[in-house]
Design a protein around this motif. Structure first.
Motif, PDB file in Angstrom:
ATOM      1  N   MET A 102       0.846  -1.186   0.000  1.00 20.67           N
ATOM      2  CA  MET A 102       0.000   0.000   0.000  1.00 20.67           C
ATOM      3  C   MET A 102       0.886   1.241   0.000  1.00 20.67           C
ATOM      4  N   ASP A 103       0.598   2.175  -0.870  1.00 18.82           N
ATOM      5  CA  ASP A 103       1.365   3.420  -0.963  1.00 18.82           C
ATOM      6  C   ASP A 103       0.916   4.400   0.112  1.00 18.82           C
ATOM      7  N   THR A 104       1.820   4.736   1.011  1.00 19.15           N
ATOM      8  CA  THR A 104       1.495   5.688   2.085  1.00 19.15           C
ATOM      9  C   THR A 104       2.303   6.972   1.954  1.00 19.15           C
ATOM     10  N   SER A 105       2.776   7.263   0.757  1.00 16.96           N
ATOM     11  CA  SER A 105       3.631   8.438   0.572  1.00 16.96           C
ATOM     12  C   SER A 105       2.926   9.740   0.897  1.00 16.96           C
ATOM     13  N   PHE A 106       1.606   9.760   0.845  1.00 18.94           N
ATOM     14  CA  PHE A 106       0.869  10.988   1.140  1.00 18.94           C
ATOM     15  C   PHE A 106       0.347  11.027   2.571  1.00 18.94           C
ATOM     16  N   ALA A 107       0.538   9.969   3.304  1.00 25.40           N
ATOM     17  CA  ALA A 107      -0.025   9.874   4.653  1.00 25.40           C
ATOM     18  C   ALA A 107       0.492  10.962   5.587  1.00 25.40           C
ATOM     19  N   SER A 108       1.760  11.316   5.472  1.00 25.21           N
ATOM     20  CA  SER A 108       2.305  12.312   6.388  1.00 25.21           C
ATOM     21  C   SER A 108       2.519  13.663   5.721  1.00 25.21           C
ATOM     22  N   ALA A 109       1.997  13.833   4.533  1.00 27.64           N
ATOM     23  CA  ALA A 109       2.176  15.102   3.826  1.00 27.64           C
ATOM     24  C   ALA A 109       1.422  16.210   4.541  1.00 27.64           C
ATOM     25  N   SER A 110       2.002  17.382   4.536  1.00 22.22           N
ATOM     26  CA  SER A 110       1.321  18.536   5.116  1.00 22.22           C
ATOM     27  C   SER A 110       1.183  19.595   4.034  1.00 22.22           C
ATOM     28  N   ILE A 111       0.279  20.491   4.265  1.00 25.83           N
ATOM     29  CA  ILE A 111       0.051  21.554   3.298  1.00 25.83           C
ATOM     30  C   ILE A 111       1.140  22.599   3.466  1.00 25.83           C
ATOM     31  N   LEU A 112       1.809  22.917   2.388  1.00 25.23           N
ATOM     32  CA  LEU A 112       2.856  23.925   2.425  1.00 25.23           C
ATOM     33  C   LEU A 112       2.231  25.309   2.302  1.00 25.23           C
ATOM     34  N   PRO A 113       2.767  26.264   3.042  1.00 25.45           N
ATOM     35  CA  PRO A 113       2.221  27.622   2.959  1.00 25.45           C
ATOM     36  C   PRO A 113       2.659  28.276   1.660  1.00 25.45           C
ATOM     37  N   PRO A 114       1.934  29.299   1.235  1.00 25.89           N
ATOM     38  CA  PRO A 114       2.440  30.066   0.104  1.00 25.89           C
ATOM     39  C   PRO A 114       3.718  30.774   0.545  1.00 25.89           C
ATOM     40  N   VAL A 115       4.653  30.956  -0.369  1.00 27.85           N
ATOM     41  CA  VAL A 115       5.886  31.653  -0.042  1.00 27.85           C
ATOM     42  C   VAL A 115       5.651  33.147  -0.230  1.00 27.85           C
ATOM     43  N   LEU A 116       5.881  33.915   0.832  1.00 29.15           N
ATOM     44  CA  LEU A 116       5.694  35.360   0.775  1.00 29.15           C
ATOM     45  C   LEU A 116       6.818  35.976  -0.043  1.00 29.15           C
ATOM     46  N   ASP A 117       6.432  36.637  -1.131  1.00 30.34           N
ATOM     47  CA  ASP A 117       7.418  37.293  -1.986  1.00 30.34           C
ATOM     48  C   ASP A 117       7.237  38.810  -2.027  1.00 30.34           C
ATOM     49  N   GLY A 118       6.327  39.312  -1.210  1.00 30.07           N
ATOM     50  CA  GLY A 118       6.085  40.750  -1.158  1.00 30.07           C
ATOM     51  C   GLY A 118       4.865  41.184  -1.946  1.00 30.07           C
ATOM     52  N   THR A 119       4.395  40.324  -2.850  1.00 32.85           N
ATOM     53  CA  THR A 119       3.227  40.678  -3.656  1.00 32.85           C
ATOM     54  C   THR A 119       1.977  39.928  -3.205  1.00 32.85           C
ATOM     55  N   ASN A 120       2.130  38.966  -2.335  1.00 35.89           N
ATOM     56  CA  ASN A 120       1.021  38.087  -1.954  1.00 35.89           C
ATOM     57  C   ASN A 120       0.794  38.048  -0.441  1.00 35.89           C
ATOM     58  N   TYR A 121       0.997  39.176   0.217  1.00 33.56           N
ATOM     59  CA  TYR A 121       0.906  39.208   1.677  1.00 33.56           C
ATOM     60  C   TYR A 121      -0.471  38.786   2.172  1.00 33.56           C
ATOM     61  N   SER A 122      -1.525  39.281   1.541  1.00 37.25           N
ATOM     62  CA  SER A 122      -2.868  38.960   2.030  1.00 37.25           C
ATOM     63  C   SER A 122      -3.140  37.460   1.964  1.00 37.25           C
ATOM     64  N   LEU A 123      -2.661  36.790   0.936  1.00 38.07           N
ATOM     65  CA  LEU A 123      -2.814  35.337   0.838  1.00 38.07           C
ATOM     66  C   LEU A 123      -1.964  34.646   1.903  1.00 38.07           C
ATOM     67  N   TRP A 124      -0.749  35.125   2.076  1.00 39.54           N
ATOM     68  CA  TRP A 124       0.198  34.503   3.008  1.00 39.54           C
ATOM     69  C   TRP A 124      -0.273  34.577   4.452  1.00 39.54           C
ATOM     70  N   LYS A 125      -0.814  35.728   4.832  1.00 43.84           N
ATOM     71  CA  LYS A 125      -1.123  35.927   6.247  1.00 43.84           C
ATOM     72  C   LYS A 125      -2.369  35.190   6.729  1.00 43.84           C
ATOM     73  N   VAL A 126      -3.171  34.702   5.823  1.00 43.38           N
ATOM     74  CA  VAL A 126      -4.449  34.103   6.203  1.00 43.38           C
ATOM     75  C   VAL A 126      -4.257  32.774   6.918  1.00 43.38           C
ATOM     76  N   ASN A 127      -4.191  32.848   8.213  1.00 44.01           N
ATOM     77  CA  ASN A 127      -4.261  31.705   9.126  1.00 44.01           C
ATOM     78  C   ASN A 127      -3.181  30.638   9.004  1.00 44.01           C
ATOM     79  N   TYR A 128      -2.072  30.886   8.329  1.00 45.52           N
ATOM     80  CA  TYR A 128      -1.049  29.850   8.237  1.00 45.52           C
ATOM     81  C   TYR A 128      -0.491  29.494   9.619  1.00 45.52           C
ATOM     82  N   ILE A 129      -0.017  30.478  10.351  1.00 44.25           N
ATOM     83  CA  ILE A 129       0.583  30.191  11.657  1.00 44.25           C
ATOM     84  C   ILE A 129      -0.481  29.725  12.643  1.00 44.25           C
ATOM     85  N   LYS A 130      -1.657  30.321  12.555  1.00 47.93           N
ATOM     86  CA  LYS A 130      -2.739  29.918  13.456  1.00 47.93           C
ATOM     87  C   LYS A 130      -3.070  28.439  13.284  1.00 47.93           C
ATOM     88  N   SER A 131      -2.912  27.929  12.082  1.00 46.89           N
ATOM     89  CA  SER A 131      -3.228  26.520  11.837  1.00 46.89           C
ATOM     90  C   SER A 131      -2.215  25.586  12.492  1.00 46.89           C
TER      91      SER A 131
END
Length: 185
Positions: free
Chosen positions: A1-30
């Motif tokens: 059985m393939d379990t390669s995705f079992a421990s995967a986590s969602i990666l946050p968007p990388v803040l590059d200065g143009t996407n702050y509003s997307l980046w700040k939405v609850n990443y750390i809170k999660s």
């Protein structure tokens, strides 16, 4: 059985200065509520009084369990911030030891001052009011554009209500198709 995705986590968007509003939405809170509290309330290293009554940094070996725990939550938050920004953003915050200070610096850099925020909000509101459904546009595309503007307003802290969005769609449809919309009175 393939379990390669079992421990995967969602990666946050990388803040590059143009996407702050997307980046700040609850990443750390999660990650953890206490970690999020270090971003909201800040953290300062524990201090102790010397013989003259001045504050000195408290040696880590003398920290209480609560002080160690708060330091760990701050470190978790800083790690989350440091690993989710590009090199340009990282260079702005590399010397911060408080997650709150690092986040505040990123916010100032990406969003500007309160007067800049108000100006952006006025521009978004104007864009929302002036927006019309294009001749070649279907309802889904129009709704997507409209919700994009609503998301911009939300990220600045002034959400557009669903009632206002629906009203805008109905007005646009009535203008485009020359339909009179009856209002309940």
């Amino acid at each position: 059985m393939d379990t390669s995705f079992a421990s995967a986590s969602i990666l946050p968007p990388v803040l590059d200065g143009t996407n702050y509003s997307l980046w700040k939405v609850n990443y750390i809170k999660s990650i953890d509520e206490r970690t999020w509290q270090r971003v909201i309330n800040g953290w300062t290293p524990p201090v102790m009084l010397d013989q003259e009554g001045d504050n000195l940094p408290k040696p880590e070996t003398d920290w209480t369990a609560d002080e160690v725990q708060n330091s760990n939550y701050n470190s978790k938050a800083l790690n989350a911030i440091f690993t989710s920004v590009d090199m340009n953003m990282f260079s702005l915050i590399t010397n911060y030891t408080s997650a709150k200070s690092a986040c505040d610096a990123l916010q100032r850099h990406c969003e500007g001052s309160e007067s800049v925020r108000r100006t952006r909000l006025r521009m978004i509101t104007s864009k929302f009011e002036m927006m019309r459904m294009e001749e070649s546009e279907n309802i889904l595309d129009y709704d997507r554009r409209l919700r994009g503007i609503a998301n911009e307003a939300f990220s600045i802290g002034d959400p557009i209500s669903n009632e206002r969005l629906v009203s805008k769609v109905l007005r646009s449809l009535s203008e485009r198709f020359n339909i009179k919309i009856l209002r309940n009175r």
